[in-house]
Design an enzyme around this catalytic site. Structure first.
Site, PDB file in Angstrom:
ATOM      1  N   ASN A  41       0.767  -1.013  -0.049  1.00  0.00           N
ATOM      2  CA  ASN A  41       0.176   0.197  -0.047  1.00  0.00           C
ATOM      3  C   ASN A  41       0.916   1.205  -0.018  1.00  0.00           C
ATOM      4  O   ASN A  41       1.724   1.166   0.937  1.00  0.00           O
ATOM      5  CB  ASN A  41      -0.916  -0.184   1.140  1.00  0.00           C
ATOM      6  CG  ASN A  41      -2.040   0.951   1.215  1.00  0.00           C
ATOM      7  OD1 ASN A  41      -1.654   2.074   1.280  1.00  0.00           O
ATOM      8  ND2 ASN A  41      -3.246   0.676   1.280  1.00  0.00           N
ATOM      9  N   HIS A  52      -2.891   0.255  -3.491  1.00  0.00           N
ATOM     10  CA  HIS A  52      -3.156  -0.955  -2.611  1.00  0.00           C
ATOM     11  C   HIS A  52      -2.184  -1.925  -2.827  1.00  0.00           C
ATOM     12  O   HIS A  52      -1.176  -1.684  -3.548  1.00  0.00           O
ATOM     13  CB  HIS A  52      -4.763  -1.330  -2.706  1.00  0.00           C
ATOM     14  CG  HIS A  52      -5.671  -0.704  -1.936  1.00  0.00           C
ATOM     15  ND1 HIS A  52      -6.809  -0.986  -1.780  1.00  0.00           N
ATOM     16  CD2 HIS A  52      -5.605   0.865  -1.477  1.00  0.00           C
ATOM     17  CE1 HIS A  52      -7.501   0.044  -1.190  1.00  0.00           C
ATOM     18  NE2 HIS A  52      -6.772   1.016  -1.052  1.00  0.00           N
ATOM     19  N   GLU A  54      -2.086  -4.983  -3.389  1.00  0.00           N
ATOM     20  CA  GLU A  54      -2.423  -5.804  -4.808  1.00  0.00           C
ATOM     21  C   GLU A  54      -2.089  -5.015  -6.005  1.00  0.00           C
ATOM     22  O   GLU A  54      -1.743  -5.467  -6.788  1.00  0.00           O
ATOM     23  CB  GLU A  54      -3.960  -6.533  -4.816  1.00  0.00           C
ATOM     24  CG  GLU A  54      -3.985  -7.313  -3.574  1.00  0.00           C
ATOM     25  CD  GLU A  54      -4.740  -6.458  -2.391  1.00  0.00           C
ATOM     26  OE1 GLU A  54      -4.583  -5.393  -2.234  1.00  0.00           O
ATOM     27  OE2 GLU A  54      -5.697  -7.280  -1.879  1.00  0.00           O
ATOM     28  N   SER A  79      -7.951  -9.409   3.055  1.00  0.00           N
ATOM     29  CA  SER A  79      -8.759  -9.806   1.894  1.00  0.00           C
ATOM     30  C   SER A  79      -9.048  -8.505   1.021  1.00  0.00           C
ATOM     31  O   SER A  79      -9.257  -7.340   1.555  1.00  0.00           O
ATOM     32  CB  SER A  79     -10.204 -10.163   2.480  1.00  0.00           C
ATOM     33  OG  SER A  79     -10.846 -10.811   1.622  1.00  0.00           O
ATOM     34  N   CYS A  81     -10.296  -5.496  -1.396  1.00  0.00           N
ATOM     35  CA  CYS A  81     -11.211  -4.678  -1.440  1.00  0.00           C
ATOM     36  C   CYS A  81     -11.821  -4.883  -2.972  1.00  0.00           C
ATOM     37  O   CYS A  81     -11.176  -5.554  -3.677  1.00  0.00           O
ATOM     38  CB  CYS A  81     -10.788  -2.894  -1.414  1.00  0.00           C
ATOM     39  SG  CYS A  81      -9.483  -2.438  -2.684  1.00  0.00           S
ATOM     40  N   CYS A  84      -9.202  -4.078  -5.841  1.00  0.00           N
ATOM     41  CA  CYS A  84      -7.960  -4.959  -6.029  1.00  0.00           C
ATOM     42  C   CYS A  84      -8.746  -6.291  -6.486  1.00  0.00           C
ATOM     43  O   CYS A  84      -8.152  -7.013  -7.482  1.00  0.00           O
ATOM     44  CB  CYS A  84      -7.264  -5.201  -4.694  1.00  0.00           C
ATOM     45  SG  CYS A  84      -6.478  -3.827  -4.296  1.00  0.00           S
ATOM     46  N   ASP A 144      -8.602   4.720   3.670  1.00  0.00           N
ATOM     47  CA  ASP A 144      -8.048   3.593   2.655  1.00  0.00           C
ATOM     48  C   ASP A 144      -9.243   2.838   2.043  1.00  0.00           C
ATOM     49  O   ASP A 144      -9.070   2.103   0.992  1.00  0.00           O
ATOM     50  CB  ASP A 144      -7.162   2.583   3.214  1.00  0.00           C
ATOM     51  CG  ASP A 144      -6.152   2.090   2.232  1.00  0.00           C
ATOM     52  OD1 ASP A 144      -5.446   3.048   1.272  1.00  0.00           O
ATOM     53  OD2 ASP A 144      -5.999   0.864   2.252  1.00  0.00           O
TER      54      ASP A 144
END
Lengths: 149, 149
Positions: A41, A52, A54, A79, A81, A84, A144
């Site tokens: 991130n 982020h 990912e 996990s 968002c 992503c 975020d």
């Protein structure tokens, strides 16, 4: 490369992000048994709304043909968002390994509904790390994920 | 600001991208009647896998609180891919105005299922511009949407 080794690279990137003063969420992208890229991130470090863990990892992997993504697994400490997850769907990444989904979960049903294999490690070290950070930084965390205090 | 004026900024950004040798997809983000940011696909210019028109626009808008996104409309020349739709869902942008969805459409049902208002302008100028570009650049376009020739 086994999941444990690949996941360790994602967790290391999250911890590196925390050391930089950033949001500690990290990712790694593995193709043909090798780590193609890691990422974390960048909201604080780059003042970014779209990097982020990912997405930063996928950006760091560079421009790739669809056939590379098709052979990949993405590892992430938290996990995904919807942004992503949408990136995973855009590039048809077939497998996602998640450190923990206790502190955030939005997209796992969406990913599975598109045929993505979703594995949740429920990693105690990751959960403890993120909870400590989140409790100390509620406003930054809310920003975020598109929430407001 | 009416949709036509706000959309013109997205289309201008797409055309600026084409002039740079990039993929001509542009976006604008409007909040409280003013254009907060514009953006355009950066696959060629920045060798980016995550800066599509919409995500680049949201990045250019900077870090914003949820209450700003909640009052925004995003304009885009082409119907959003899953990554861009996921970004819209992450930040709870309530309204998306799309230039055209003839040459690409993936996420409109997903957006609507989350309560996002989706308006398709079916703009003839945008369609003609994008079709001409797409026909001349099939491999680049396929790469951008996670496909391979």
């Amino acid at each position: 490369m086994d999941d444990s080794t690949a996941y360790a690279a994602a967790l290391k990137s999250a911890l590196d992000g925390m050391a930089e003063g950033g949001i500690p969420i990290g990712a790694s992208l593995v193709v043909d048994g090798k780590i193609l890229a890691t990422g974390r991130n960048q909201r604080v470090q780059q003042s970014s709304a779209i990097h982020h863990g990912e997405t930063n990892c996928i950006e760091n992997a560079g421009r790739q043909p669809a056939s590379v993504y098709a052979r990949s697994t993405i590892y992430t400490t938290l996990s995904p968002c919807f942004m992503c997850a949408g990136t995973i769907l855009l590039y048809k990444i077939p497998r996602v390994v998640i450190g923990e989904n206790t502190h955030f979960q939005a997209s796992e049903d969406l990913l599975r509904s598109h045929g993505v294999e979703v594995v949740v490690l429920d990693d105690a070290e990751t959960k403890a790390m993120f909870e400590t950070w989140m409790d100390a930084n509620p406003s930054l965390w809310n920003e975020d994920i598109g929430e407001e205090d």
